[in-house]
Design a protein around this motif. Structure first.
Motif, mmCIF file in Angstrom:
data_model
loop_
_atom_site.group_PDB
_atom_site.id
_atom_site.type_symbol
_atom_site.label_atom_id
_atom_site.label_comp_id
_atom_site.label_asym_id
_atom_site.label_seq_id
_atom_site.Cartn_x
_atom_site.Cartn_y
_atom_site.Cartn_z
ATOM 1 N N PHE A 26 0.816 -1.216 0.000
ATOM 2 C CA PHE A 26 0.000 0.000 0.000
ATOM 3 C C PHE A 26 0.850 1.265 0.000
ATOM 4 C CE2 PHE A 26 -2.993 -3.064 1.942
ATOM 5 C CZ PHE A 26 -4.056 -2.892 1.067
ATOM 6 N N ARG A 27 0.424 2.202 -0.861
ATOM 7 C CA ARG A 27 0.994 3.553 -0.885
ATOM 8 C C ARG A 27 0.000 4.466 -1.579
ATOM 9 N NH1 ARG A 27 5.264 0.614 -3.881
ATOM 10 N NH2 ARG A 27 4.481 0.378 -5.961
ATOM 11 N N GLU A 28 0.201 5.765 -1.424
ATOM 12 C CA GLU A 28 -0.705 6.709 -2.076
ATOM 13 C C GLU A 28 -0.616 6.515 -3.591
ATOM 14 O OE1 GLU A 28 -1.622 11.462 -2.474
ATOM 15 O OE2 GLU A 28 -0.509 10.739 -0.729
ATOM 16 N N THR A 29 -1.774 6.383 -4.217
ATOM 17 C CA THR A 29 -1.840 6.073 -5.638
ATOM 18 C C THR A 29 -2.887 6.951 -6.305
ATOM 19 O OG1 THR A 29 -1.274 3.766 -5.145
ATOM 20 C CG2 THR A 29 -2.234 4.202 -7.299
ATOM 21 N N ASP A 30 -2.515 7.571 -7.411
ATOM 22 C CA ASP A 30 -3.444 8.369 -8.212
ATOM 23 C C ASP A 30 -4.122 7.428 -9.198
ATOM 24 O OD1 ASP A 30 -4.688 9.934 -10.178
ATOM 25 O OD2 ASP A 30 -3.159 11.492 -10.085
ATOM 26 N N LEU A 31 -5.399 7.146 -8.967
ATOM 27 C CA LEU A 31 -6.127 6.195 -9.813
ATOM 28 C C LEU A 31 -6.173 6.625 -11.275
ATOM 29 C CD1 LEU A 31 -9.261 4.946 -7.829
ATOM 30 C CD2 LEU A 31 -7.308 3.626 -8.607
ATOM 31 N N LEU A 32 -6.330 7.926 -11.515
ATOM 32 C CA LEU A 32 -6.437 8.403 -12.890
ATOM 33 C C LEU A 32 -5.128 8.177 -13.652
ATOM 34 C CD1 LEU A 32 -8.477 9.590 -14.784
ATOM 35 C CD2 LEU A 32 -7.779 11.867 -14.063
ATOM 36 N N ALA A 33 -4.004 8.480 -13.015
ATOM 37 C CA ALA A 33 -2.703 8.259 -13.658
ATOM 38 C C ALA A 33 -2.492 6.763 -13.919
ATOM 39 C CB ALA A 33 -1.581 8.816 -12.781
ATOM 40 N N GLY A 58 -14.437 12.351 -13.728
ATOM 41 C CA GLY A 58 -15.295 13.187 -12.905
ATOM 42 C C GLY A 58 -14.844 13.251 -11.454
ATOM 43 N N ALA A 59 -13.968 12.367 -11.064
ATOM 44 C CA ALA A 59 -13.506 12.338 -9.669
ATOM 45 C C ALA A 59 -12.452 13.411 -9.450
ATOM 46 C CB ALA A 59 -12.942 10.969 -9.321
ATOM 47 N N LYS A 60 -12.639 14.193 -8.423
ATOM 48 C CA LYS A 60 -11.650 15.203 -8.038
ATOM 49 C C LYS A 60 -10.647 14.530 -7.113
ATOM 50 C CE LYS A 60 -14.002 18.995 -9.538
ATOM 51 N NZ LYS A 60 -14.743 18.385 -10.608
ATOM 52 N N ASN A 61 -9.363 14.654 -7.422
ATOM 53 C CA ASN A 61 -8.304 14.076 -6.599
ATOM 54 C C ASN A 61 -8.571 12.599 -6.287
ATOM 55 O OD1 ASN A 61 -6.026 13.792 -5.021
ATOM 56 N ND2 ASN A 61 -6.993 14.643 -3.193
ATOM 57 N N PRO A 62 -8.501 11.751 -7.314
ATOM 58 C CA PRO A 62 -8.822 10.331 -7.081
ATOM 59 C C PRO A 62 -7.675 9.545 -6.439
ATOM 60 C CG PRO A 62 -8.261 10.659 -9.373
ATOM 61 C CD PRO A 62 -8.204 12.010 -8.710
ATOM 62 N N ALA A 63 -7.199 10.021 -5.288
ATOM 63 C CA ALA A 63 -6.106 9.335 -4.598
ATOM 64 C C ALA A 63 -6.662 8.253 -3.681
ATOM 65 C CB ALA A 63 -5.272 10.337 -3.800
ATOM 66 N N VAL A 64 -6.021 7.100 -3.753
ATOM 67 C CA VAL A 64 -6.379 5.990 -2.876
ATOM 68 C C VAL A 64 -5.097 5.429 -2.277
ATOM 69 C CG1 VAL A 64 -8.478 5.398 -4.155
ATOM 70 C CG2 VAL A 64 -6.335 4.288 -4.750
ATOM 71 N N PHE A 65 -5.239 4.662 -1.227
ATOM 72 C CA PHE A 65 -4.124 3.976 -0.591
ATOM 73 C C PHE A 65 -4.162 2.563 -1.140
ATOM 74 C CE2 PHE A 65 -1.886 2.498 3.389
ATOM 75 C CZ PHE A 65 -0.773 3.311 3.217
ATOM 76 N N ALA A 66 -3.224 2.221 -2.050
ATOM 77 C CA ALA A 66 -3.336 0.954 -2.772
ATOM 78 C C ALA A 66 -1.978 0.468 -3.251
ATOM 79 C CB ALA A 66 -4.255 1.148 -3.979
ATOM 80 N N ASP A 67 -1.975 -0.741 -3.769
ATOM 81 C CA ASP A 67 -0.807 -1.318 -4.420
ATOM 82 C C ASP A 67 -0.959 -1.059 -5.923
ATOM 83 O OD1 ASP A 67 0.889 -3.108 -5.865
ATOM 84 O OD2 ASP A 67 1.004 -4.410 -4.110
ATOM 85 N N PRO A 68 -0.170 -0.145 -6.490
ATOM 86 C CA PRO A 68 -0.342 0.204 -7.908
ATOM 87 C C PRO A 68 -0.218 -0.982 -8.853
ATOM 88 C CG PRO A 68 1.199 1.713 -6.844
ATOM 89 C CD PRO A 68 0.895 0.635 -5.860
ATOM 90 N N GLU A 69 0.679 -1.909 -8.568
ATOM 91 C CA GLU A 69 0.849 -3.059 -9.462
ATOM 92 C C GLU A 69 -0.378 -3.959 -9.446
ATOM 93 O OE1 GLU A 69 3.252 -3.297 -11.737
ATOM 94 O OE2 GLU A 69 3.825 -1.351 -10.932
ATOM 95 N N GLN A 70 -0.957 -4.146 -8.275
ATOM 96 C CA GLN A 70 -2.163 -4.966 -8.198
ATOM 97 C C GLN A 70 -3.339 -4.275 -8.892
ATOM 98 O OE1 GLN A 70 -3.085 -6.580 -4.336
ATOM 99 N NE2 GLN A 70 -1.123 -7.641 -4.194
ATOM 100 N N LEU A 71 -3.431 -2.951 -8.760
ATOM 101 C CA LEU A 71 -4.522 -2.245 -9.432
ATOM 102 C C LEU A 71 -4.338 -2.260 -10.945
ATOM 103 C CD1 LEU A 71 -5.489 0.762 -7.176
ATOM 104 C CD2 LEU A 71 -6.223 -1.624 -7.113
#
Length: 182
Positions: A26-33, A58-71
């Motif tokens: 887990f780390r801060e992840t920008d879903l849109l990027a 449409g999401a403003k600041n779509p930051a989540v706490f996630a594993d970027p590789e898994q997403l």
């Protein structure tokens, strides 16, 4: 030959991931990027199949706490299923939206759709209606989304395409839940 090796490597990687799920990093992840990166990685395939792709952020600041590789794996699997389901005049729309607690990513395809009785089974291991399918892609999506505190939903009608909705807890919401648990 290279394409076939990559395809086989992907199949093996899917099986290994299904058999040995790893703990998310887990780390801060920008879903849109991450979404844009995932679409770029499939760009040649999307172009070759003449898929019209539209992203509506449409999401403003779509930051989540996630594993970027898994997403990326989640996005790759969902996009791959959409590609396999579409034939004539293929269209893929990706929407992001959010509320105070969650960020949503929806994949809307113009594919064949899924029968109601089949939609109930898509998350079951080894269930597939595809000739070349293995039935683990959506099982992996379900597991990764669950491990990230989110979920996945499917809305589909035969002949009308499919909508796959991914729900992610916002980064600050996940942190609040972790703090409340301690």
């Amino acid at each position: 030959c290279i394409t076939e090796v990559e395809r086989l490597d992907g199949i093996i990687a899917h099986f290994l991931e299904a058999i040995r799920p790893s703990e998310p990093d887990f780390r801060e992840t920008d879903l849109l990027a991450l979404l844009e990166d995932s679409l770029r990685s499939r760009e040649e395939e999307l172009k070759a199949r003449k898929v019209a792709v539209r992203v509506e952020a449409g999401a403003k600041n779509p930051a989540v706490f996630a594993d970027p590789e898994q997403l990326k794996q989640v996005f790759y699997n969902v996009i791959g299923n959409a590609l396999d389901a579409m034939s004539a005049d293929p269209k893929l729309k990706v929407l992001t939206r959010g509320d105070n607690d969650n960020v949503y990513v929806q994949f809307v395809d113009s594919g064949a759709g899924i029968a109601k009785e089949d939609a109930k089974k898509v998350f079951e291991p080894y269930y597939t209606t595809k000739k070349d399918g293995h039935g683990i892609g959506m099982m992996i999506v379900h597991r990764i989304m669950r491990d990230h505190g989110g979920d996945v939903g499917i809305d589909s009608k035969p002949g009308a395409g499919t909508v796959v909705t991914l729900r992610f807890p916002r980064k600050d919401r996940r942190m609040r839940l972790l703090e409340e648990a301690n």
